[in-house]
Motif scaffolding. Structure first.
Motif, PDB file in Angstrom:
ATOM      1  N   ALA A 208       0.836  -1.210   0.000  1.00 32.78           N
ATOM      2  CA  ALA A 208       0.000   0.000   0.000  1.00 32.78           C
ATOM      3  C   ALA A 208       0.867   1.256   0.000  1.00 32.78           C
ATOM      4  N   LEU A 209       1.968   1.228   0.749  1.00 25.26           N
ATOM      5  CA  LEU A 209       2.906   2.355   0.749  1.00 25.26           C
ATOM      6  C   LEU A 209       3.562   2.516  -0.622  1.00 25.26           C
ATOM      7  N   VAL A 210       3.870   1.391  -1.266  1.00 25.21           N
ATOM      8  CA  VAL A 210       4.443   1.434  -2.612  1.00 25.21           C
ATOM      9  C   VAL A 210       3.460   2.088  -3.584  1.00 25.21           C
ATOM     10  N   ARG A 211       2.194   1.736  -3.469  1.00 23.85           N
ATOM     11  CA  ARG A 211       1.184   2.311  -4.365  1.00 23.85           C
ATOM     12  C   ARG A 211       1.048   3.826  -4.160  1.00 23.85           C
ATOM     13  N   GLU A 213       3.550   5.794  -3.269  1.00 23.72           N
ATOM     14  CA  GLU A 213       4.754   6.398  -3.846  1.00 23.72           C
ATOM     15  C   GLU A 213       4.804   6.221  -5.360  1.00 23.72           C
ATOM     16  N   PHE A 214       4.282   5.080  -5.843  1.00 22.59           N
ATOM     17  CA  PHE A 214       4.292   4.765  -7.272  1.00 22.59           C
ATOM     18  C   PHE A 214       2.872   4.417  -7.711  1.00 22.59           C
ATOM     19  N   PRO A 215       2.051   5.419  -8.024  1.00 22.89           N
ATOM     20  CA  PRO A 215       0.650   5.162  -8.391  1.00 22.89           C
ATOM     21  C   PRO A 215       0.495   4.223  -9.580  1.00 22.89           C
ATOM     22  N   ASP A 216       1.521   4.134 -10.442  1.00 25.27           N
ATOM     23  CA  ASP A 216       1.426   3.270 -11.612  1.00 25.27           C
ATOM     24  C   ASP A 216       1.841   1.835 -11.317  1.00 25.27           C
ATOM     25  N   TYR A 217       2.217   1.536 -10.067  1.00 22.37           N
ATOM     26  CA  TYR A 217       2.638   0.177  -9.736  1.00 22.37           C
ATOM     27  C   TYR A 217       1.518  -0.808 -10.044  1.00 22.37           C
ATOM     28  N   ASP A 218       1.852  -1.857 -10.788  1.00 14.24           N
ATOM     29  CA  ASP A 218       0.851  -2.830 -11.231  1.00 14.24           C
ATOM     30  C   ASP A 218       1.394  -4.238 -11.034  1.00 14.24           C
ATOM     31  N   PRO A 219       0.936  -4.976 -10.020  1.00 18.38           N
ATOM     32  CA  PRO A 219       1.436  -6.329  -9.780  1.00 18.38           C
ATOM     33  C   PRO A 219       0.930  -7.353 -10.781  1.00 18.38           C
ATOM     34  N   THR A 220       0.047  -6.951 -11.700  1.00 17.48           N
ATOM     35  CA  THR A 220      -0.520  -7.914 -12.645  1.00 17.48           C
ATOM     36  C   THR A 220       0.281  -8.036 -13.928  1.00 17.48           C
ATOM     37  N   GLY A 221       1.459  -7.419 -13.958  1.00 18.13           N
ATOM     38  CA  GLY A 221       2.287  -7.599 -15.144  1.00 18.13           C
ATOM     39  C   GLY A 221       2.717  -6.328 -15.810  1.00 18.13           C
ATOM     40  N   GLY A 222       2.374  -5.161 -15.266  1.00 23.95           N
ATOM     41  CA  GLY A 222       2.740  -3.910 -15.898  1.00 23.95           C
ATOM     42  C   GLY A 222       4.014  -3.304 -15.354  1.00 23.95           C
ATOM     43  N   LEU A 223       4.871  -4.105 -14.711  1.00 27.88           N
ATOM     44  CA  LEU A 223       6.066  -3.555 -14.086  1.00 27.88           C
ATOM     45  C   LEU A 223       6.970  -2.858 -15.090  1.00 27.88           C
ATOM     46  N   GLY A 224       7.029  -3.399 -16.290  1.00 34.35           N
ATOM     47  CA  GLY A 224       7.929  -2.827 -17.279  1.00 34.35           C
ATOM     48  C   GLY A 224       7.494  -1.480 -17.784  1.00 34.35           C
ATOM     49  N   ARG A 225       6.214  -1.091 -17.502  1.00 33.31           N
ATOM     50  CA  ARG A 225       5.712   0.177 -18.003  1.00 33.31           C
ATOM     51  C   ARG A 225       5.776   1.272 -16.957  1.00 33.31           C
ATOM     52  N   GLN A 226       6.293   0.960 -15.763  1.00 29.14           N
ATOM     53  CA  GLN A 226       6.319   1.959 -14.717  1.00 29.14           C
ATOM     54  C   GLN A 226       7.414   2.983 -14.946  1.00 29.14           C
TER      55      GLN A 226
END
Length: 230
Positions: A208-211, A213-226
């Motif tokens: 939740a803290l990561v989200r 700091e990084f609103p675009d954080y996506d654990p479903t596979g979008g890590l490369g787009r952050q």
């Protein structure tokens, strides 16, 4: 093949627990994963890891480095996917119960990793840890001073890098340098989280803290787009 991403609600609810506390009650059938006596390394057998739980980066690294760890987790993911496909007409939420002796270490690491794999494969999953850390043992955070704010931000960014390193290993466990990157990220996160007093915080609260700091954080596979501004 069914597209599970069309439903925003989780299709899989993972619960970790300790057998010595009893198996969580379930009204309908659930997939039970018993980690007692299996090949996952037990952190409590290592003096320098004794007393730490499954949110600790060093514990995560220790368990994930176990021989056959990824193959075992992939089997669990495969079983979950097969059960979902077989019961697709029922639109039911699959429960996966993952247990070790006390529910604080291996079960937590494996539960979080299985959820990450499922999310990365387009199957929304959530995790509930029944016996992770008693509420009274959790560290107090957020007193508001500037130094503590900077320290907390550094810790969250370090944990964010650990999440990305873990996702890379989960997606490609045999990629050259992946395990070394995970090891380095785990050590860095361990130091930063300890400095910020966040080392005992449950994983979902750290995420939740990561989200934040990084609103675009996506654990479903979008890590490369952050956009990583660490």
């Amino acid at each position: 093949m069914r597209d599970y991403r069309i439903n925003e609600s989780p299709w899989v609810h993972i619960e970790t627990f300790g057998f010595k506390h009893g198996i969580p009650e379930t009204v309908i059938g659930a997939l039970l994963v018993d980690l007692r006596g299996v090949s996952f390394a037990d952190p409590d057998l290592q003096e320098h890891l004794t007393g730490r739980d499954g949110t600790d980066p060093d514990v995560i690294e220790h368990v994930m480095a176990s021989p056959g760890a990824f193959a075992s987790m992939n089997r669990t993911v495969g079983q979950a996917k097969a059960l979902l496909d077989f019961n697709s007409a029922s639109n039911f939420t699959l429960r996966i119960l993952i247990g070790d002796d006390d529910g604080r270490t291996r079960a937590v690491v494996v539960g979080d990793a299985v959820a990450e794999i499922l999310n990365a494969r387009g199957i929304p999953a959530e995790v509930e840890h029944h016996h992770l850390t008693p509420q009274e043992d959790r560290p107090m955070t957020g007193t508001g001073t500037e130094d503590q704010t900077v320290t907390t931000r550094d810790a969250v960014r370090a944990f964010h890098r650990l999440l990305k390193a873990t996702a890379t290993v989960v997606a490609a466990p045999f990629h050259p340098g992946a395990l070394e990157s995970l090891s380095n990220a785990a050590r860095e996160a361990n130091v930063a989280l300890a400095a910020a007093g966040l080392l005992g915080l449950p994983r979902h609260e750290l995420v939740a803290l990561v989200r934040q700091e990084f609103p675009d954080y996506d654990p479903t596979g979008g890590l490369g787009r952050q956009k990583d501004t660490d």
